[in-house]
Each structure stands twice: as C-alpha cells, then as structure tokens.
Design an enzyme around this catalytic site. Sequence first.
Site, mmCIF file in Angstrom:
data_model
loop_
_atom_site.group_PDB
_atom_site.id
_atom_site.type_symbol
_atom_site.label_atom_id
_atom_site.label_comp_id
_atom_site.label_asym_id
_atom_site.label_seq_id
_atom_site.Cartn_x
_atom_site.Cartn_y
_atom_site.Cartn_z
ATOM 1 N N GLY A 51 -28.982 -77.443 13.681
ATOM 2 C CA GLY A 51 -29.529 -77.386 12.777
ATOM 3 C C GLY A 51 -29.212 -75.967 11.818
ATOM 4 N N PHE A 52 -29.817 -75.186 12.249
ATOM 5 C CA PHE A 52 -30.071 -73.434 10.668
ATOM 6 C C PHE A 52 -29.552 -73.944 9.631
ATOM 7 C CE2 PHE A 52 -29.203 -72.682 15.696
ATOM 8 C CZ PHE A 52 -30.118 -71.018 15.408
ATOM 9 N N HIS A 53 -30.151 -75.002 9.239
ATOM 10 C CA HIS A 53 -30.381 -75.476 7.572
ATOM 11 C C HIS A 53 -31.250 -76.085 6.947
ATOM 12 C CE1 HIS A 53 -29.036 -79.508 9.664
ATOM 13 N NE2 HIS A 53 -29.705 -79.908 8.668
ATOM 14 N N ALA A 54 -31.288 -76.187 5.627
ATOM 15 C CA ALA A 54 -32.050 -77.098 4.917
ATOM 16 C C ALA A 54 -31.170 -77.890 4.090
ATOM 17 C CB ALA A 54 -33.011 -76.230 3.967
ATOM 18 N N HIS A 99 -34.673 -75.707 9.009
ATOM 19 C CA HIS A 99 -35.344 -76.199 10.396
ATOM 20 C C HIS A 99 -33.857 -75.629 11.818
ATOM 21 C CE1 HIS A 99 -32.940 -79.385 8.789
ATOM 22 N NE2 HIS A 99 -32.762 -79.890 9.230
#
Length: 141
Positions: A51-54, A99
């Site tokens: 994830g590690f993104h929006a 997230h």
Amino acid sequence: MIYEANVDEIDFSIKGDARGYLVPFEDGVNMPFAPKRFYYLYGTDTEIQRGFHAHKELKQLLIATSGSVRIQCEWNGLKKKFLLDSPTKGLLLEGMVWHVMDKFSPDCILSVLASDIYNEADYVRNYDDFKKYEAEYLNSF
Ligand code: TYD
C-alpha cells in the site's frame, strides 16, 4: 483536485440458508459507488507491508473474502487500524486516505472493488505530498 477523505467500516447484510451464505452487492441498493474494477491480493507473505499510498479520487471497498489482514489508515488528521477478518464486513476508503496493509494471514484473499479503472495519475505515493494535501484541506476551514 477535489479533496475527499473518508473511511467507513461496513457490515454486510447476509443471505443465508441451510446451503450456506451469500453476500450480494448492487449498485443503488448497498454499493456506495458503481464499481469499474475488481482485483484481489493473495499469496501475500505474512511479513509483507504494502500500500503506502492514497488516492486523489478513487473509492475502494476492501473485503477479506478469506483469512485476515490489517489496514492502517490515516486521513483528515486521524490514524486508525482496522482488522478485516470476515467476508461479512468491508472497509470503504474514499479519496485521500493513506493506507498500509499488513499482517496478512497465509490464507488471506483481499478483494477490492474500485470506482474506476487503474490510473497511476490518481495515486499519491509520496507521504510528504499526502501530508501537504491533507494540511491544505484541514487549514481551509
Ligand atoms: P500497487 O498499486 O503498487 O500495489 P500496492 O497495493 O502494494 O500499492 O500495484 C502493484 C502492481 O500492480 C503495479 O505494477 C500496478 C499493478 N496494478 C494494476 O495493473 N492494476 C490494478 O488494478 C492494481 C491495483 C495494480
């Protein structure tokens, strides 16, 4: 860009009889958006974090259709961890929600209904950029 960020836990209504269970999703009935894409993650190593993104605009409904996974979310100055461990519940992520998914069980299948087709331009992959968008929004009141 329209700033939108929202997270909702949803308990699905279940159809069941002696044969087993069924969970339906219908646009205009119980779907928060009309999906244009479906994908799933499986075979994820239990040590992996992803994830590690929006997303700028995308809405997604996450469901652990098998097994369990933790979803760590950050939005509108809030931080919260969610455990998806049942096919009877989902996590709705709308827009600018940072997230991270981890603690995948070996049998986890994380199914995702998305409001749009894959578009790399909709991703915010840099955490500092995410915090900048969030601060601009929170300071706009
Ligand atoms: P990515 O979004 O980086 O995964 P994560 O959820 O860990 O952030 O996606 C991994 C790879 O899969 C990347 O090369 C893009 C591709 N991909 C698609 O082609 N279509 C999709 O619908 C998704 C979600 C990813």
